[in-house]
Design a protein around this motif. Structure first.
Motif, PDB file in Angstrom:
ATOM      1  N   MET A   1       0.722  -1.284  -0.078  1.00 27.62           N
ATOM      2  CA  MET A   1       0.057   0.078   0.028  1.00 27.62           C
ATOM      3  C   MET A   1       1.048   1.236  -0.077  1.00 27.62           C
ATOM      4  N   THR A   2       2.056   1.216   0.563  1.00 35.18           N
ATOM      5  CA  THR A   2       2.892   2.374   0.655  1.00 35.18           C
ATOM      6  C   THR A   2       3.528   2.802  -0.531  1.00 35.18           C
ATOM      7  N   ILE A   3       3.678   1.666  -1.383  1.00 35.81           N
ATOM      8  CA  ILE A   3       4.292   2.042  -2.626  1.00 35.81           C
ATOM      9  C   ILE A   3       3.394   2.373  -3.691  1.00 35.81           C
ATOM     10  N   ALA A   4       1.966   2.241  -3.464  1.00 37.13           N
ATOM     11  CA  ALA A   4       0.913   2.754  -4.281  1.00 37.13           C
ATOM     12  C   ALA A   4       0.729   4.064  -4.017  1.00 37.13           C
ATOM     13  N   ILE A   5       0.792   4.468  -2.618  1.00 33.73           N
ATOM     14  CA  ILE A   5       0.520   5.860  -2.339  1.00 33.73           C
ATOM     15  C   ILE A   5       1.996   6.898  -2.757  1.00 33.73           C
ATOM     16  N   ALA A   6       2.846   6.330  -2.746  1.00 33.31           N
ATOM     17  CA  ALA A   6       4.241   6.968  -3.143  1.00 33.31           C
ATOM     18  C   ALA A   6       4.149   7.154  -4.592  1.00 33.31           C
ATOM     19  N   VAL A   7       3.727   6.158  -5.579  1.00 34.84           N
ATOM     20  CA  VAL A   7       3.651   6.189  -6.969  1.00 34.84           C
ATOM     21  C   VAL A   7       2.394   7.305  -7.084  1.00 34.84           C
ATOM     22  N   LEU A   8       1.507   7.423  -6.584  1.00 35.93           N
ATOM     23  CA  LEU A   8       0.140   8.347  -7.190  1.00 35.93           C
ATOM     24  C   LEU A   8       0.617   9.643  -6.566  1.00 35.93           C
ATOM     25  N   VAL A   9       1.409  10.014  -5.430  1.00 33.34           N
ATOM     26  CA  VAL A   9       1.916  11.272  -5.004  1.00 33.34           C
ATOM     27  C   VAL A   9       2.718  11.622  -6.163  1.00 33.34           C
ATOM     28  N   ALA A  10       3.774  11.054  -6.387  1.00 33.16           N
ATOM     29  CA  ALA A  10       4.724  11.213  -7.328  1.00 33.16           C
ATOM     30  C   ALA A  10       4.180  11.718  -8.848  1.00 33.16           C
ATOM     31  N   ALA A  11       2.978  10.514  -9.261  1.00 34.02           N
ATOM     32  CA  ALA A  11       2.554  10.871 -10.523  1.00 34.02           C
ATOM     33  C   ALA A  11       1.887  12.338 -10.525  1.00 34.02           C
ATOM     34  N   LEU A  12       1.294  12.719  -9.487  1.00 32.32           N
ATOM     35  CA  LEU A  12       0.519  13.924  -9.426  1.00 32.32           C
ATOM     36  C   LEU A  12       1.445  15.120  -9.435  1.00 32.32           C
ATOM     37  N   ILE A  13       2.531  14.999  -8.679  1.00 35.40           N
ATOM     38  CA  ILE A  13       3.421  16.042  -8.811  1.00 35.40           C
ATOM     39  C   ILE A  13       4.234  16.156 -10.143  1.00 35.40           C
ATOM     40  N   GLY A  14       4.469  15.096 -10.730  1.00 38.21           N
ATOM     41  CA  GLY A  14       5.046  14.984 -12.131  1.00 38.21           C
ATOM     42  C   GLY A  14       4.040  15.716 -13.077  1.00 38.21           C
ATOM     43  N   ALA A  15       2.706  15.471 -12.885  1.00 37.97           N
ATOM     44  CA  ALA A  15       1.733  15.850 -13.892  1.00 37.97           C
ATOM     45  C   ALA A  15       1.611  17.552 -13.719  1.00 37.97           C
ATOM     46  N   ALA A  16       2.062  17.999 -12.667  1.00 35.67           N
ATOM     47  CA  ALA A  16       1.995  19.595 -12.383  1.00 35.67           C
ATOM     48  C   ALA A  16       3.218  20.038 -13.037  1.00 35.67           C
ATOM     49  N   GLY A  17       4.182  19.352 -13.867  1.00 36.19           N
ATOM     50  CA  GLY A  17       5.423  19.947 -14.224  1.00 36.19           C
ATOM     51  C   GLY A  17       5.257  21.040 -15.356  1.00 36.19           C
ATOM     52  N   PRO A  18       4.312  20.762 -16.088  1.00 40.75           N
ATOM     53  CA  PRO A  18       4.130  21.973 -17.276  1.00 40.75           C
ATOM     54  C   PRO A  18       3.528  23.205 -16.446  1.00 40.75           C
ATOM     55  N   LEU A  19       2.690  23.107 -15.341  1.00 35.40           N
ATOM     56  CA  LEU A  19       2.480  24.407 -14.936  1.00 35.40           C
ATOM     57  C   LEU A  19       3.628  25.360 -14.209  1.00 35.40           C
ATOM     58  N   VAL A  20       4.352  24.495 -13.486  1.00 30.94           N
ATOM     59  CA  VAL A  20       5.675  25.028 -13.234  1.00 30.94           C
ATOM     60  C   VAL A  20       6.326  25.390 -14.228  1.00 30.94           C
ATOM     61  N   LEU A  21       6.626  24.864 -15.291  1.00 29.44           N
ATOM     62  CA  LEU A  21       7.307  25.187 -16.265  1.00 29.44           C
ATOM     63  C   LEU A  21       7.104  26.512 -16.857  1.00 29.44           C
ATOM     64  N   ARG A  22       5.612  26.541 -17.261  1.00 27.77           N
ATOM     65  CA  ARG A  22       5.145  27.716 -17.795  1.00 27.77           C
ATOM     66  C   ARG A  22       5.478  29.050 -16.934  1.00 27.77           C
ATOM     67  N   ARG A  23       5.762  28.838 -15.400  1.00 26.72           N
ATOM     68  CA  ARG A  23       5.817  30.002 -14.775  1.00 26.72           C
ATOM     69  C   ARG A  23       7.100  30.454 -14.820  1.00 26.72           C
ATOM     70  N   LEU A  24       8.127  29.627 -15.038  1.00 24.91           N
ATOM     71  CA  LEU A  24       9.556  30.123 -14.967  1.00 24.91           C
ATOM     72  C   LEU A  24       9.751  31.251 -15.567  1.00 24.91           C
ATOM     73  N   PRO A  25      10.790  32.239 -15.025  1.00 22.97           N
ATOM     74  CA  PRO A  25      11.213  33.331 -15.998  1.00 22.97           C
ATOM     75  C   PRO A  25      12.193  32.952 -17.119  1.00 22.97           C
ATOM     76  N   GLU A  26      12.129  33.495 -18.158  1.00 22.43           N
ATOM     77  CA  GLU A  26      13.247  33.493 -19.103  1.00 22.43           C
ATOM     78  C   GLU A  26      14.763  34.017 -18.690  1.00 22.43           C
ATOM     79  N   PRO A  27      15.592  33.325 -18.968  1.00 24.90           N
ATOM     80  CA  PRO A  27      16.963  33.732 -18.529  1.00 24.90           C
ATOM     81  C   PRO A  27      17.147  35.165 -19.401  1.00 24.90           C
ATOM     82  N   PRO A  28      17.824  36.102 -18.778  1.00 26.45           N
ATOM     83  CA  PRO A  28      18.216  37.421 -19.569  1.00 26.45           C
ATOM     84  C   PRO A  28      18.821  37.181 -20.771  1.00 26.45           C
ATOM     85  N   ALA A  29      19.654  36.227 -20.697  1.00 26.91           N
ATOM     86  CA  ALA A  29      20.729  36.256 -21.948  1.00 26.91           C
ATOM     87  C   ALA A  29      20.655  34.944 -22.376  1.00 26.91           C
ATOM     88  N   ALA A  30      19.265  34.614 -23.166  1.00 26.12           N
ATOM     89  CA  ALA A  30      18.936  33.437 -23.917  1.00 26.12           C
ATOM     90  C   ALA A  30      19.732  33.107 -25.230  1.00 26.12           C
TER      91      ALA A  30
END
Length: 75
Positions: A1-30
């Motif tokens: 059961m512990t493994i399933a909870i860890a997998v579920l939580v990690a999948a939810l955090i991973g799925a939020a990756g694009p939301l975080v990526l969208r909010r990152l500021p661009e580097p000044p010298a890209a």
């Protein structure tokens, strides 16, 4: 059961990756050929890919921790 909870939580955090990526500021010298983070966040399979990768990694780590026994009591 512990493994399933860890997998579920990690999948939810991973799925939020694009939301975080969208909010990152661009580097000044890209570089001229660098894609903006907002464009990268719109990649079609980014959220499912990050969710699957995070779930697999968390599952392996949780499984290894569970099968290694108690680190405090040595069993």
């Amino acid at each position: 059961m512990t493994i399933a909870i860890a997998v579920l939580v990690a999948a939810l955090i991973g799925a939020a990756g694009p939301l975080v990526l969208r909010r990152l500021p661009e580097p000044p010298a890209a570089d001229a050929d660098k894609l903006p983070y907002a464009v990268l966040a719109e990649t079609r399979w980014l959220a499912p890919g990050l969710a699957c990768a995070a779930a697999v990694m968390a599952g392996v780590v949780a499984w290894k921790i569970e099968t290694s026994g108690c680190w405090r009591c040595g069993s």
